[in-house]
Motif scaffolding. Sequence first.
Motif, PDB file in Angstrom:
ATOM      1  N   ASP A 348      11.738   3.177  -7.198  1.00 26.08           N
ATOM      2  CA  ASP A 348      12.569   2.434  -8.140  1.00 26.08           C
ATOM      3  C   ASP A 348      11.665   2.005  -9.291  1.00 26.08           C
ATOM      4  N   LEU A 349      11.832   2.685 -10.438  1.00 27.42           N
ATOM      5  CA  LEU A 349      10.943   2.453 -11.596  1.00 27.42           C
ATOM      6  C   LEU A 349       9.484   2.661 -11.203  1.00 27.42           C
ATOM      7  N   GLY A 350       9.271   3.687 -10.388  1.00 28.89           N
ATOM      8  CA  GLY A 350       7.916   4.073 -10.022  1.00 28.89           C
ATOM      9  C   GLY A 350       7.327   3.334  -8.841  1.00 28.89           C
ATOM     10  N   VAL A 351       8.095   2.427  -8.199  1.00 36.97           N
ATOM     11  CA  VAL A 351       7.576   1.623  -7.093  1.00 36.97           C
ATOM     12  C   VAL A 351       8.493   1.781  -5.877  1.00 36.97           C
ATOM     13  N   ALA A 352       7.887   2.019  -4.721  1.00 33.76           N
ATOM     14  CA  ALA A 352       8.644   2.128  -3.463  1.00 33.76           C
ATOM     15  C   ALA A 352       8.257   0.963  -2.548  1.00 33.76           C
ATOM     16  N   VAL A 353       9.278   0.227  -2.116  1.00 34.42           N
ATOM     17  CA  VAL A 353       9.049  -0.939  -1.256  1.00 34.42           C
ATOM     18  C   VAL A 353       9.643  -0.643   0.131  1.00 34.42           C
ATOM     19  N   PHE A 354       8.774  -0.577   1.134  1.00 33.25           N
ATOM     20  CA  PHE A 354       9.268  -0.349   2.499  1.00 33.25           C
ATOM     21  C   PHE A 354       9.800  -1.669   3.059  1.00 33.25           C
ATOM     22  N   LYS A 355      10.833  -1.548   3.934  1.00 30.72           N
ATOM     23  CA  LYS A 355      11.559  -2.753   4.386  1.00 30.72           C
ATOM     24  C   LYS A 355      11.291  -3.128   5.849  1.00 30.72           C
ATOM     25  N   ASN A 356      11.212  -2.124   6.734  1.00 31.31           N
ATOM     26  CA  ASN A 356      11.243  -2.458   8.159  1.00 31.31           C
ATOM     27  C   ASN A 356      10.336  -1.567   9.012  1.00 31.31           C
ATOM     28  N   LEU A 357       9.215  -1.180   8.470  1.00 31.51           N
ATOM     29  CA  LEU A 357       8.289  -0.375   9.271  1.00 31.51           C
ATOM     30  C   LEU A 357       7.741  -1.208  10.432  1.00 31.51           C
ATOM     31  N   ALA A 358       7.571  -0.533  11.571  1.00 34.24           N
ATOM     32  CA  ALA A 358       7.090  -1.241  12.773  1.00 34.24           C
ATOM     33  C   ALA A 358       6.415  -0.248  13.697  1.00 34.24           C
ATOM     34  N   ILE A 359       5.569  -0.766  14.609  1.00 35.76           N
ATOM     35  CA  ILE A 359       4.931   0.038  15.654  1.00 35.76           C
ATOM     36  C   ILE A 359       5.198  -0.657  16.987  1.00 35.76           C
ATOM     37  N   GLU A 360       5.634   0.109  17.971  1.00 39.11           N
ATOM     38  CA  GLU A 360       6.075  -0.480  19.228  1.00 39.11           C
ATOM     39  C   GLU A 360       4.919  -0.840  20.149  1.00 39.11           C
ATOM     40  N   LYS A 361       3.875  -0.048  20.174  1.00 37.55           N
ATOM     41  CA  LYS A 361       2.822  -0.204  21.175  1.00 37.55           C
ATOM     42  C   LYS A 361       1.611  -0.906  20.589  1.00 37.55           C
ATOM     43  N   GLN A 362       1.116  -1.916  21.305  1.00 33.43           N
ATOM     44  CA  GLN A 362      -0.050  -2.665  20.862  1.00 33.43           C
ATOM     45  C   GLN A 362      -1.310  -1.824  20.986  1.00 33.43           C
ATOM     46  N   ASN A 363      -2.163  -1.879  19.962  1.00 38.07           N
ATOM     47  CA  ASN A 363      -3.477  -1.242  19.991  1.00 38.07           C
ATOM     48  C   ASN A 363      -4.148  -1.496  18.642  1.00 38.07           C
ATOM     49  N   SER A 364      -5.414  -1.143  18.545  1.00 40.26           N
ATOM     50  CA  SER A 364      -6.136  -1.250  17.277  1.00 40.26           C
ATOM     51  C   SER A 364      -6.474   0.147  16.774  1.00 40.26           C
ATOM     52  N   GLY A 365      -6.779   0.242  15.490  1.00 37.76           N
ATOM     53  CA  GLY A 365      -7.184   1.528  14.920  1.00 37.76           C
ATOM     54  C   GLY A 365      -6.058   2.336  14.334  1.00 37.76           C
ATOM     55  N   TYR A 366      -4.848   1.756  14.211  1.00 35.31           N
ATOM     56  CA  TYR A 366      -3.775   2.471  13.544  1.00 35.31           C
ATOM     57  C   TYR A 366      -4.087   2.615  12.043  1.00 35.31           C
ATOM     58  N   LYS A 367      -3.726   3.747  11.453  1.00 33.28           N
ATOM     59  CA  LYS A 367      -3.786   3.947  10.013  1.00 33.28           C
ATOM     60  C   LYS A 367      -2.499   4.606   9.539  1.00 33.28           C
ATOM     61  N   LEU A 368      -2.044   4.160   8.379  1.00 32.35           N
ATOM     62  CA  LEU A 368      -0.842   4.753   7.787  1.00 32.35           C
ATOM     63  C   LEU A 368      -1.231   5.653   6.605  1.00 32.35           C
ATOM     64  N   LYS A 369      -0.454   6.692   6.403  1.00 36.29           N
ATOM     65  CA  LYS A 369      -0.638   7.617   5.294  1.00 36.29           C
ATOM     66  C   LYS A 369       0.663   7.734   4.519  1.00 36.29           C
ATOM     67  N   TYR A 370       0.551   7.885   3.191  1.00 35.05           N
ATOM     68  CA  TYR A 370       1.734   7.965   2.320  1.00 35.05           C
ATOM     69  C   TYR A 370       1.663   9.248   1.495  1.00 35.05           C
ATOM     70  N   THR A 371       2.751   9.990   1.506  1.00 35.04           N
ATOM     71  CA  THR A 371       2.845  11.205   0.720  1.00 35.04           C
ATOM     72  C   THR A 371       4.129  11.150  -0.099  1.00 35.04           C
ATOM     73  N   THR A 372       4.107  11.903  -1.225  1.00 32.76           N
ATOM     74  CA  THR A 372       5.260  11.842  -2.123  1.00 32.76           C
ATOM     75  C   THR A 372       5.848  13.222  -2.324  1.00 32.76           C
ATOM     76  N   SER A 373       7.091  13.237  -2.726  1.00 27.36           N
ATOM     77  CA  SER A 373       7.793  14.501  -2.989  1.00 27.36           C
ATOM     78  C   SER A 373       7.543  15.006  -4.404  1.00 27.36           C
ATOM     79  N   VAL A 374       6.830  14.262  -5.217  1.00 31.02           N
ATOM     80  CA  VAL A 374       6.610  14.667  -6.616  1.00 31.02           C
ATOM     81  C   VAL A 374       5.821  15.970  -6.658  1.00 31.02           C
TER      82      VAL A 374
END
Length: 374
Positions: A348-374
């Motif tokens: 939306d005008l060049g900015v994407a705001v995520f609303k409800n991302l979640a991870i079910e299982k407890q742990n450390s070392g998670y990393k998220l990656k973002y890719t675009t359709s452009v």
Amino acid sequence: VSLGVVYTVLFDQPPGTARGGEVMVPQPRVRVADRGYNTVVTDMNTVIRVEMVERPANQTVNGTLTSTIGDRGFEATCNRGVASFIGLKIDKAGFPYTLRFTADHQEFQTNGQPNYIDQVKMTVGVGKLHSVNVMKHPLIVIAGEPMNVSTRPKIELLDTGGNRLIEDVTSTVTVSIFINPSGGRIDVSNMSACTAYDGNYDGCRGKAGCTFVDATQTCIGFQLTVPIVAGVGEFDGLVIDKVGPLYKLQYSVDANPLFPNPYLWTGSVIGYSSSFDVVLGAPFALKLMQVASDAWAGGTPFQNQPIVALIDGGGNIIVTDSSNTVTAEISANPTGYPLLGVTVIKFDLGVAVFKNLAIEKQNSGYKLKYTTSV
């Protein structure tokens, strides 16, 4: 032996050194003389007029004779037989010029003598630096992208008469932002790419736009300060990052105090570009404006949801994009559990705001990656 009547026209002092657009030094003085070439000191009325009767044949733009006092400077009245001119100058450098000085006196109507004297084969040289002329400059610059061959700025050094200082090869010119509507930064496109070859002569010389400096064993890229070559300075690879209207650049030309130029000008002379706009570039990267944090196991949405922007090469948000999407996914997953919530969001005008991302299982070392359709 008595003083005779006016018989001829002579120089009391011919025109002196002439440089483009600068007043001749010294200014010409013309006298009326009798048959014995004595100045007719009783003459207080004869008017002497000057005009240009010959110009260099190869001039693109004809040189013009002017005076600092306007048209009044083209004539002078004798004072004790001598007429002194004020403020005469010629703008365009060249050779040969001829100036004619004509006396308005009735004796020349009957004595058979020419009523003028010519200063022939005059040379007008190039004068000291007076102005910096911007020969080429872009009207529109794309943020974060180097100005290419057709838009890279080019300046020339001119004297008062508009002649280029073609023998100046020791001065330098530095570019900076003069009017900065957006807090933008000017830089060059290949600095880091070149410095990677410091100490590597062959690698540096093989890299387009890079120059190896033997004295320091460094590899330098395009510069914000460039040398003057034959009176001209040209910039490669200039980049401005921030979008904004009506930018203006400043070009500061500096004489080299250790190696004087042949025109013997010193100090600095500044010129300015015309106004230009810096506009959005093409999509270049994603920028994480807010990272995901405060995550709880069990599928509770992150307290701080990620915010991702689409930016151009200058770091400006592509505010024109409200159609493409960005996708979030887990790139480092110690448990194998999926990312929950809506993982694909439209800009939306060049900015994407995520609303409800979640991870079910407890742990450390998670990393998220973002890719675009452009």
